[in-house]
Design a protein around this motif. Structure first.
Motif, PDB file in Angstrom:
ATOM      1  N   SER A 116       0.967  -1.284   0.078  1.00  0.00           N
ATOM      2  CA  SER A 116      -0.179   0.047  -0.276  1.00  0.00           C
ATOM      3  C   SER A 116       0.806   1.189  -0.189  1.00  0.00           C
ATOM      4  O   SER A 116       1.936   1.318   0.645  1.00  0.00           O
ATOM      5  CB  SER A 116      -0.774  -0.089   1.190  1.00  0.00           C
ATOM      6  OG  SER A 116      -1.693   1.164   1.281  1.00  0.00           O
ATOM      7  N   ILE A 216      -6.878   5.292  -0.808  1.00  0.00           N
ATOM      8  CA  ILE A 216      -5.726   4.442  -0.466  1.00  0.00           C
ATOM      9  C   ILE A 216      -5.746   3.394   0.951  1.00  0.00           C
ATOM     10  O   ILE A 216      -5.549   2.368   0.868  1.00  0.00           O
ATOM     11  CB  ILE A 216      -4.300   5.220  -0.440  1.00  0.00           C
ATOM     12  CG1 ILE A 216      -4.048   5.744  -1.875  1.00  0.00           C
ATOM     13  CG2 ILE A 216      -3.229   4.432   0.017  1.00  0.00           C
ATOM     14  CD1 ILE A 216      -2.918   6.711  -1.674  1.00  0.00           C
ATOM     15  N   LYS A 219      -8.600   0.678   0.577  1.00  0.00           N
ATOM     16  CA  LYS A 219      -7.976  -0.606   0.087  1.00  0.00           C
ATOM     17  C   LYS A 219      -7.181  -1.272   0.955  1.00  0.00           C
ATOM     18  O   LYS A 219      -7.211  -2.590   1.159  1.00  0.00           O
ATOM     19  CB  LYS A 219      -7.353  -0.007  -1.129  1.00  0.00           C
ATOM     20  CG  LYS A 219      -8.121   0.445  -2.420  1.00  0.00           C
ATOM     21  CD  LYS A 219      -7.372   0.697  -3.680  1.00  0.00           C
ATOM     22  CE  LYS A 219      -8.254   1.268  -4.843  1.00  0.00           C
ATOM     23  NZ  LYS A 219      -7.513   1.657  -5.952  1.00  0.00           N
ATOM     24  N   LEU A 220      -6.250  -0.653   1.833  1.00  0.00           N
ATOM     25  CA  LEU A 220      -5.475  -1.258   2.754  1.00  0.00           C
ATOM     26  C   LEU A 220      -6.294  -2.025   3.837  1.00  0.00           C
ATOM     27  O   LEU A 220      -6.120  -3.128   4.248  1.00  0.00           O
ATOM     28  CB  LEU A 220      -4.527  -0.322   3.270  1.00  0.00           C
ATOM     29  CG  LEU A 220      -3.905  -0.782   4.517  1.00  0.00           C
ATOM     30  CD1 LEU A 220      -2.851  -2.053   4.056  1.00  0.00           C
ATOM     31  CD2 LEU A 220      -2.789   0.233   5.075  1.00  0.00           C
TER      32      LEU A 220
END
Length: 238
Positions: A116, A216, A219-220
């Motif tokens: 990530s 971001i 998604k992590l």
């Protein structure tokens, strides 16, 4: 609370609606609680809370009983682990896990953070002080809230609020050390239906995150929360 909060909440609710993932995590929490404090819910507040949470998610009785029995066998050899990390935009991430293979668990988490953008797994203790541990209880009742609040103060109540978009449902908080006492207080009130009881980590300094970094981070978090060893994930996102 802003768009970021609404997006975060909606995304998380969507993820945890996947019963194929929820039930195994709930079962593991029950097994760990039974392993630590015994298989009798009457004598084990942590087990009672795990069972209550499982029932609130409509977990079948047979699954609950199987998870309790598993604590007495080799399959019950789980350890509780915590991990800490950071992500873009000043986001802090605290992860609680139960695992029968810590080497696998930490390897997976390192992989998620490393893949990530601008994210990294930290040394334990790096951000622990940025989160306050609290006991959280969700319940339904049609009784007068003032009288309930007055009664629960004697059991350690520190805060109570109306649950969003849920009629006659409330969320109560107590200090982490008062978890068992507060649980007993709620259980002593027959007009209340306890939906869940657990310990949570509340950020001491919540922050807002811009949409680019939030994407971001989301998604992590998806990767982390989908891991079978992960029980709970906390962030400092407002």
């Amino acid at each position: 609370m802003g768009r970021a909060f609404e997006y975060r909440r909606a995304a998380k609710e969507k993820r945890w609606d996947k019963m194929s993932k929820v039930f195994p995590k709930l079962a593991k929490a029950i097994t760990v609680a039974a392993k630590a404090g015994g298989s009798d819910p009457l004598m084990n507040a942590k087990l009672r809370s795990a069972i209550a949470t499982a029932k609130a998610q409509n977990m079948p009785k047979d699954n609950i009983e199987a998870a309790i029995k598993r604590a007495s066998g080799k399959d019950g050899d789980f350890v509780e682990l915590t991990y800490e990390g950071k992500a873009p935009g000043g986001v802090l991430i605290f992860v609680e896990c139960t695992s029968d293979n810590p080497t696998r668990t930490v390897a997976n988490l390192k992989s998620y953070f490393n893949k990530s953008k601008n994210s990294t797994l930290l040394v334990n203790g790096s951000i622990d002080f940025m989160f306050e541990r609290k006991a959280q209880f969700k319940f339904k009742t049609n009784d007068d809230l003032d009288s309930i609040e007055l009664a629960l103060i004697d059991f350690g109540l520190t805060e109570i609020e109306k649950a969003e978009d849920e009629e006659s449902t409330y969320i109560a908080y107590a200090n982490f050390e008062d978890f068992g006492h507060m649980q007993q207080g709620l259980e002593s009130m027959p007009s209340l239906e306890i939906l869940s009881s657990k310990t949570v980590r509340v950020p001491t300094t919540p922050i807002e995150v811009d949409e680019e970094n939030l994407e971001i981070v989301e998604k992590l978090l998806d990767k982390i929360e989908d891991d079978d060893d992960v029980l709970a994930v906390y962030t400092n996102i407002l």
